[in-house]
Design a protein around this motif. Structure first.
Motif, PDB file in Angstrom:
ATOM      1  N   ASN A  36       0.771  -1.364  -0.032  1.00 23.47           N
ATOM      2  CA  ASN A  36      -0.003   0.189   0.196  1.00 23.47           C
ATOM      3  C   ASN A  36       0.896   1.314   0.056  1.00 23.47           C
ATOM      4  O   ASN A  36       0.566   2.229   0.632  1.00 23.47           O
ATOM      5  CB  ASN A  36      -0.848   0.060   1.339  1.00 23.47           C
ATOM      6  N   ILE A  37       1.994   1.207  -0.833  1.00 20.62           N
ATOM      7  CA  ILE A  37       2.656   2.389  -1.007  1.00 20.62           C
ATOM      8  C   ILE A  37       2.578   3.085  -2.350  1.00 20.62           C
ATOM      9  O   ILE A  37       2.373   2.310  -3.311  1.00 20.62           O
ATOM     10  CB  ILE A  37       4.200   2.042  -0.945  1.00 20.62           C
ATOM     11  N   GLY A  55       2.648   6.668   2.132  1.00 18.46           N
ATOM     12  CA  GLY A  55       2.032   5.360   2.931  1.00 18.46           C
ATOM     13  C   GLY A  55       2.080   5.696   4.294  1.00 18.46           C
ATOM     14  O   GLY A  55       2.320   6.706   4.856  1.00 18.46           O
ATOM     15  N   PHE A  56       1.780   4.464   4.984  1.00 14.14           N
ATOM     16  CA  PHE A  56       1.734   4.842   6.747  1.00 14.14           C
ATOM     17  C   PHE A  56       2.970   4.563   6.842  1.00 14.14           C
ATOM     18  O   PHE A  56       3.923   4.163   6.692  1.00 14.14           O
ATOM     19  CB  PHE A  56       0.874   3.602   6.960  1.00 14.14           C
ATOM     20  N   GLU A  57       3.335   5.551   8.064  1.00 16.46           N
ATOM     21  CA  GLU A  57       4.574   5.675   8.736  1.00 16.46           C
ATOM     22  C   GLU A  57       5.173   4.292   8.999  1.00 16.46           C
ATOM     23  O   GLU A  57       6.305   4.056   8.749  1.00 16.46           O
ATOM     24  CB  GLU A  57       4.396   6.436   9.827  1.00 16.46           C
ATOM     25  N   SER A  83       4.166  14.238   7.510  1.00 19.16           N
ATOM     26  CA  SER A  83       2.779  13.831   7.556  1.00 19.16           C
ATOM     27  C   SER A  83       1.998  14.553   6.590  1.00 19.16           C
ATOM     28  O   SER A  83       2.333  15.785   5.860  1.00 19.16           O
ATOM     29  CB  SER A  83       2.267  14.272   8.989  1.00 19.16           C
ATOM     30  N   ILE A  84       1.157  13.787   6.068  1.00 17.85           N
ATOM     31  CA  ILE A  84       0.243  14.222   4.950  1.00 17.85           C
ATOM     32  C   ILE A  84      -1.104  13.802   5.452  1.00 17.85           C
ATOM     33  O   ILE A  84      -1.472  12.734   6.081  1.00 17.85           O
ATOM     34  CB  ILE A  84       0.539  13.662   3.589  1.00 17.85           C
ATOM     35  N   SER A  85      -2.113  14.549   4.643  1.00 21.18           N
ATOM     36  CA  SER A  85      -3.546  14.303   4.862  1.00 21.18           C
ATOM     37  C   SER A  85      -4.023  13.229   3.908  1.00 21.18           C
ATOM     38  O   SER A  85      -5.044  12.555   4.173  1.00 21.18           O
ATOM     39  CB  SER A  85      -4.325  15.337   5.308  1.00 21.18           C
ATOM     40  N   GLU A  86      -3.690  13.341   2.790  1.00 22.66           N
ATOM     41  CA  GLU A  86      -3.994  12.484   1.736  1.00 22.66           C
ATOM     42  C   GLU A  86      -2.874  12.085   0.921  1.00 22.66           C
ATOM     43  O   GLU A  86      -2.040  13.000   0.730  1.00 22.66           O
ATOM     44  CB  GLU A  86      -5.289  12.903   0.880  1.00 22.66           C
ATOM     45  N   ARG A  87      -2.962  11.282  -0.136  1.00 19.74           N
ATOM     46  CA  ARG A  87      -2.141  10.755  -1.130  1.00 19.74           C
ATOM     47  C   ARG A  87      -2.012  11.671  -2.339  1.00 19.74           C
ATOM     48  O   ARG A  87      -3.265  12.083  -2.705  1.00 19.74           O
ATOM     49  CB  ARG A  87      -2.166   9.357  -1.611  1.00 19.74           C
ATOM     50  N   ASN A  88      -0.863  12.107  -2.809  1.00 16.08           N
ATOM     51  CA  ASN A  88      -0.827  12.796  -4.041  1.00 16.08           C
ATOM     52  C   ASN A  88      -0.422  11.851  -5.362  1.00 16.08           C
ATOM     53  O   ASN A  88      -0.932  12.453  -6.346  1.00 16.08           O
ATOM     54  CB  ASN A  88       0.289  14.171  -3.931  1.00 16.08           C
ATOM     55  N   TYR A  89      -0.155  10.848  -5.265  1.00 16.71           N
ATOM     56  CA  TYR A  89       0.339  10.051  -6.230  1.00 16.71           C
ATOM     57  C   TYR A  89      -0.194   8.597  -6.195  1.00 16.71           C
ATOM     58  O   TYR A  89       0.574   7.781  -6.265  1.00 16.71           O
ATOM     59  CB  TYR A  89       1.851  10.051  -6.219  1.00 16.71           C
ATOM     60  N   SER A  90      -1.494   8.620  -5.783  1.00 17.08           N
ATOM     61  CA  SER A  90      -2.135   7.358  -5.728  1.00 17.08           C
ATOM     62  C   SER A  90      -2.147   6.489  -7.096  1.00 17.08           C
ATOM     63  O   SER A  90      -2.473   5.397  -7.239  1.00 17.08           O
ATOM     64  CB  SER A  90      -3.533   7.436  -5.231  1.00 17.08           C
ATOM     65  N   LYS A  91      -1.987   7.165  -8.359  1.00 18.65           N
ATOM     66  CA  LYS A  91      -1.844   6.498  -9.553  1.00 18.65           C
ATOM     67  C   LYS A  91      -0.583   6.003 -10.011  1.00 18.65           C
ATOM     68  O   LYS A  91      -0.268   5.705 -11.139  1.00 18.65           O
ATOM     69  CB  LYS A  91      -2.715   7.367 -10.746  1.00 18.65           C
ATOM     70  N   TYR A  92       0.284   5.980  -9.127  1.00 21.43           N
ATOM     71  CA  TYR A  92       1.557   5.656  -9.414  1.00 21.43           C
ATOM     72  C   TYR A  92       1.694   4.354  -9.696  1.00 21.43           C
ATOM     73  O   TYR A  92       1.989   3.644 -10.426  1.00 21.43           O
ATOM     74  CB  TYR A  92       2.481   5.869  -8.005  1.00 21.43           C
TER      75      TYR A  92
END
Length: 92
Positions: A36-37, A55-57, A83-92
């Protein structure tokens, strides 16, 4: 669970041609999907990688430790971690 992004650069011990890089991409896409990276990666013909992982820390930090210990590259340098609130590259 805390979501983070981590960016680093490194130098490949052996330069890759286009086909070798495509094969490498297939390998890391499979492993990253399984863990889930998400993120992005770049590779220059000079042998330099740039990689941003999301991903998760609890998953990203141990993965980065494995990357630093991987003998296929050297000069692994952390550029950014936050830390991030949402993913920016989920289509990687």
């Amino acid at each position: 669970m805390k979501l983070i992004e981590l960016a680093y650069v490194s130098r490949s011990c052996q330069k890759m041609n286009e086909i070798e890089f495509i094969n490498f991409l297939g390998e890391i896409r499979y492993l990253n999907k399984r863990n889930n990276i998400t993120g992005i990666i770049s590779y220059r013909h000079t042998g330099v990688f740039g990689h941003l992982l999301e991903g998760f820390e609890s998953v990203v930090l141990p993965l980065f430790e494995k990357i630093k210990a991987d003998n296929r590259h050297t000069d692994v340098t952390l550029i950014h971690q936050s830390s991030i609130s949402e993913r920016n590259y989920s289509k990687y």
